[in-house]
Design an enzyme around this catalytic site. Structure first.
Site, mmCIF file in Angstrom:
data_model
loop_
_atom_site.group_PDB
_atom_site.id
_atom_site.type_symbol
_atom_site.label_atom_id
_atom_site.label_comp_id
_atom_site.label_asym_id
_atom_site.label_seq_id
_atom_site.Cartn_x
_atom_site.Cartn_y
_atom_site.Cartn_z
ATOM 1 N N LYS A 176 0.891 -1.172 0.000
ATOM 2 C CA LYS A 176 0.000 0.000 0.000
ATOM 3 C C LYS A 176 0.926 1.218 0.000
ATOM 4 C CE LYS A 176 -1.755 2.910 2.227
ATOM 5 N NZ LYS A 176 -1.521 4.337 1.925
ATOM 6 N N GLY A 228 6.689 5.387 8.278
ATOM 7 C CA GLY A 228 5.798 6.543 8.286
ATOM 8 C C GLY A 228 5.888 7.263 9.609
ATOM 9 N N SER A 229 4.832 7.973 9.938
ATOM 10 C CA SER A 229 4.857 8.816 11.144
ATOM 11 C C SER A 229 4.731 7.973 12.411
ATOM 12 C CB SER A 229 3.711 9.819 11.077
ATOM 13 O OG SER A 229 2.495 9.117 11.054
ATOM 14 N N THR A 230 5.196 8.529 13.496
ATOM 15 C CA THR A 230 5.106 7.831 14.779
ATOM 16 C C THR A 230 3.634 7.642 15.176
ATOM 17 O OG1 THR A 230 7.249 8.690 15.409
ATOM 18 C CG2 THR A 230 5.840 7.946 17.203
ATOM 19 N N ALA A 232 0.974 7.203 13.219
ATOM 20 C CA ALA A 232 0.393 6.067 12.484
ATOM 21 C C ALA A 232 1.020 4.762 12.969
ATOM 22 C CB ALA A 232 0.611 6.244 10.984
ATOM 23 N N GLY A 233 2.321 4.791 13.256
ATOM 24 C CA GLY A 233 3.008 3.590 13.743
ATOM 25 C C GLY A 233 2.379 3.066 15.032
ATOM 26 N N GLU A 383 8.950 16.423 15.682
ATOM 27 C CA GLU A 383 9.423 16.293 14.303
ATOM 28 C C GLU A 383 8.651 17.270 13.416
ATOM 29 O OE1 GLU A 383 8.330 12.842 11.833
ATOM 30 O OE2 GLU A 383 10.461 12.610 11.413
HETATM 31 P P1 NAD Z 1 2.076 8.769 7.511
HETATM 32 O O1 NAD Z 1 2.289 7.997 8.753
HETATM 33 O O2 NAD Z 1 1.000 9.776 7.481
HETATM 34 O O3 NAD Z 1 1.781 7.795 6.288
HETATM 35 C C1 NAD Z 1 2.649 6.737 5.948
HETATM 36 C C2 NAD Z 1 1.851 5.641 5.274
HETATM 37 O O4 NAD Z 1 0.973 5.043 6.215
HETATM 38 C C3 NAD Z 1 0.971 6.121 4.138
HETATM 39 O O5 NAD Z 1 0.951 5.129 3.140
HETATM 40 C C4 NAD Z 1 -0.404 6.256 4.806
HETATM 41 O O6 NAD Z 1 -1.470 6.163 3.888
HETATM 42 C C5 NAD Z 1 -0.375 5.093 5.766
HETATM 43 N N1 NAD Z 1 -1.174 5.205 6.994
HETATM 44 C C6 NAD Z 1 -1.396 6.306 7.748
HETATM 45 N N2 NAD Z 1 -2.116 5.988 8.845
HETATM 46 C C7 NAD Z 1 -2.330 4.648 8.789
HETATM 47 C C8 NAD Z 1 -3.017 3.713 9.633
HETATM 48 N N3 NAD Z 1 -3.601 4.091 10.781
HETATM 49 N N4 NAD Z 1 -3.034 2.405 9.278
HETATM 50 C C9 NAD Z 1 -2.422 1.988 8.147
HETATM 51 N N5 NAD Z 1 -1.802 2.834 7.288
HETATM 52 C C10 NAD Z 1 -1.742 4.145 7.611
HETATM 53 O O7 NAD Z 1 3.493 9.399 7.183
HETATM 54 P P2 NAD Z 1 3.900 10.323 5.976
HETATM 55 O O8 NAD Z 1 3.484 11.710 6.271
HETATM 56 O O9 NAD Z 1 3.476 9.726 4.673
HETATM 57 O O10 NAD Z 1 5.504 10.158 6.039
HETATM 58 C C11 NAD Z 1 6.307 10.965 6.821
HETATM 59 C C12 NAD Z 1 6.695 10.273 8.104
HETATM 60 O O11 NAD Z 1 7.448 9.095 7.803
HETATM 61 C C13 NAD Z 1 7.616 11.105 8.960
HETATM 62 O O12 NAD Z 1 7.213 11.051 10.302
HETATM 63 C C14 NAD Z 1 8.969 10.461 8.794
HETATM 64 O O13 NAD Z 1 9.860 10.667 9.842
HETATM 65 C C15 NAD Z 1 8.607 9.038 8.632
HETATM 66 N N6 NAD Z 1 9.688 8.312 7.941
HETATM 67 C C16 NAD Z 1 10.419 7.420 8.664
HETATM 68 C C17 NAD Z 1 11.478 6.750 8.070
HETATM 69 C C18 NAD Z 1 12.283 5.746 8.832
HETATM 70 O O14 NAD Z 1 12.908 4.906 8.212
HETATM 71 N N7 NAD Z 1 12.290 5.779 10.132
HETATM 72 C C19 NAD Z 1 11.769 6.976 6.733
HETATM 73 C C20 NAD Z 1 11.005 7.910 6.026
HETATM 74 C C21 NAD Z 1 9.945 8.554 6.656
#
Ligand code: NAD
Length: 480
Positions: A176, A228-230, A232-233, A383
């Site tokens: 996804k 992704g973001s903390t 969402a994680g 962040e």
């Molecule tokens: P995001 O968390 O908003 O989205 C990331 C992905 O997760 C997208 O595909 C989104 O559609 C999906 N998503 C969001 N909420 C979800 C949920 N509840 N369940 C399942 N899927 C969900 O993040 P973003 O704004 O796209 O990316 C930026 C973030 O990613 C920043 O916080 C950045 O630090 C982090 N990031 C981390 C690393 C790493 O390796 N640690 C690398 C790159 C980016």
């Protein structure tokens, strides 16, 4: 305009069940550039079923590690064949300067698949462990169908770091991608089909948060690999926890660059777009907190301001640009809010602090440096994910380490010093998953990831394969 009408399931275009659409915007021009389907739960279910069928298909299941390695190398070749198209498409979707895309998201991506091909061949599936009292076989079976959820800032490379070990281990995948970068995921799907992966081994469902949530919750998914973001994680970890489903979570960061008192500050100029504010600060390991010795605070601020001032903003499709726009107007709003928060907290703007006057379109924010920052301020703790650096004074080495570690995150960091041994001693004390000395660059053969709010688990290195296998111990009857 690109109108993507299908999802990708079983090596073929799949008509989406619903009618929802994702709208893609070029962040440099603010123009809509295309749409992609928003997969619903029924679409996700179809993809997960395909991935589970493929898991037991002899065409995939029956391959040796060498056979999987061959397909991974063919995938790398198929990526290289599409290099120019991929690079332009990624830059048009997320605004990352094309030079950085070519190196990080295209060449780096094919190199990753080749690395995991080598690892597949080098990792035995079964090991015999013999003692005078026992003879056990330890077996590495693929964990199952893996759900990969990716962000927009590294749409190919951050997928490769998950897809590579998953395929090397014999798993199947449903990807996804982030909605902002839906289009290049389909080029990857075509590349995988061209490479010869059997139907169902690699599937793509485009969409936003809801699509991702459906994938995480699906009982047919054995593991989630997420960047992704903390925030969402944490949500994903909750769902995975309730199902006892393993998850690798690469999350946000607020990494520190520690300038030791013997640091060569002239190094900073060349490192701005690699360490301090790569991709206009939209990289998780950006060292956005600069820790400067109080005795050299003013010259450190000057060096950081000079380095950030060298950024070449503009059209990210030009080779001369090294600082592109932010990915969306929402992201620009968020960064501008943080600049306002910094000013209200009493920090001084030493550079930037707004939009560039000479660019009248695109989601640009000027490279910004705050001085007079305390580590307790929100601009030092949260962040921002934009081109905003804070310079924080410290008293001595212990104080520098204390401030670096006083963070909710723990992903990256860099120590600048003229004495590499001293740098190593400080690096050992920094509580992060990764740290560099006078430079910072993730390498394929070493684990990458974070501690605390920066996530769980590691990608890259031989250790990364462990996240994609189930271990099984087969005991032989002990001698009587
Ligand atoms: P995001 O968390 O908003 O989205 C990331 C992905 O997760 C997208 O595909 C989104 O559609 C999906 N998503 C969001 N909420 C979800 C949920 N509840 N369940 C399942 N899927 C969900 O993040 P973003 O704004 O796209 O990316 C930026 C973030 O990613 C920043 O916080 C950045 O630090 C982090 N990031 C981390 C690393 C790493 O390796 N640690 C690398 C790159 C980016």
């Amino acid at each position: 305009m690109t109108t993507l009408e299908h999802l990708w399931i079983d090596n073929a275009p799949h008509r989406p069940h619903g009618s929802g659409l994702v709208h893609l915007v070029n962040p440099a021009t603010e123009q809509e550039i295309g749409t992609a389907p928003e997969a619903d739960a029924a679409d996700v279910d179809a993809a997960v079923q395909a991935a589970n069928r493929a898991l037991h298909d002899p065409a995939w299941h029956g391959l040796t590690p060498a056979g999987r390695a061959e397909l991974l190398r063919a995938l790398a070749d198929a990526i290289d064949k599409r290099a120019a198209e991929l690079a332009e498409l990624i830059t048009t979707q997320n605004g990352m300067p094309i030079k950085m895309v070519r190196w990080g998201n295209v060449a780096g991506t094919s190199a990753s698949y080749r690395y995991f091909a080598d690892l597949a061949e080098a990792t035995p599936i079964e090991q015999e462990r013999v003692t005078p009292y026992s003879r056990t076989r330890v077996r590495r079976d693929p964990i199952g169908a893996v759900g990969i959820i990716a962000p927009w800032n590294g749409p190919q490379i951050l997928v490769a770091w998950k897809l590579g070990p998953a395929l090397a281990s014999g798993c199947t995948v449903v990807l996804k991608p982030a909605p902002e970068t839906s289009l290049d995921a389909h080029l990857l799907a075509e590349a995988a089909a061209d490479a010869g992966f059997p139907p169902g081994v690699f599937n793509v469902v485009t969409g936003g948060r809801e699509t991702g949530a459906a994938l995480v919750a699906h009982p047919g998914i054995a593991k989630i690999a997420f960047t992704g973001s903390t925030a969402a994680g944490r949500e994903i970890a909750k769902v995975c926890g309730s199902q006892l489903k393993p998850a690798t979570l690469e999350l946000g960061g607020k990494s520190a660059a520690i300038l030791l008192d013997d640091a060569d500050l002239s190094l900073i100029n060349a490192q701005v777009t690699r360490i301090f504010s790569p991709n206009s600060g939209q990289v998780c390991y950006s060292c956005t907190r600069v820790l400067a010795p109080r005795s050299r605070y003013d010259e450190s601020v000057e060096a950081v301001v000079e380095g950030m001032g060298l950024a070449r903003l503009g059209d990210p499709l030009l080779d001369t640009t090294n600082f592109g726009p932010l990915v969306s107007s929402r992201q620009r709003d968020r960064v501008e809010d943080y600049i306002g928060i910094g000013k209200n907290e009493g920090a001084d703007v030493a550079l930037g602090g707004g939009r560039p006057a000479d660019l009248d379109r695109g989601f640009f924010v000027s490279p910004t440096v705050f001085r007079g920052v305390d580590n307790s301020m929100r601009i030092a703790r949260e962040e921002i994910f934009g081109p905003v650096l804070v310079v924080i004074p410290y008293d001595d080495d212990d104080d520098a380490v204390r401030i670096a570690n006083d963070s909710d995150y723990g992903l990256g960091g860099t120590v600048f010093t003229s004495d590499p041994e001293r740098g190593l001693a400080i690096a050992r004390r920094v509580e992060t998953g990764t740290v560099g000395i006078n430079g910072y660059e993730p390498t394929l053969d070493s684990p990458f990831g974070g501690v605390k709010g920066s996530g769980m688990g590691r990608e890259l290195g031989p250790e990364s394969l462990d996240g994609y296998v189930e271990l099984k111990s087969i005991y032989n009857a002990p001698p009587l």
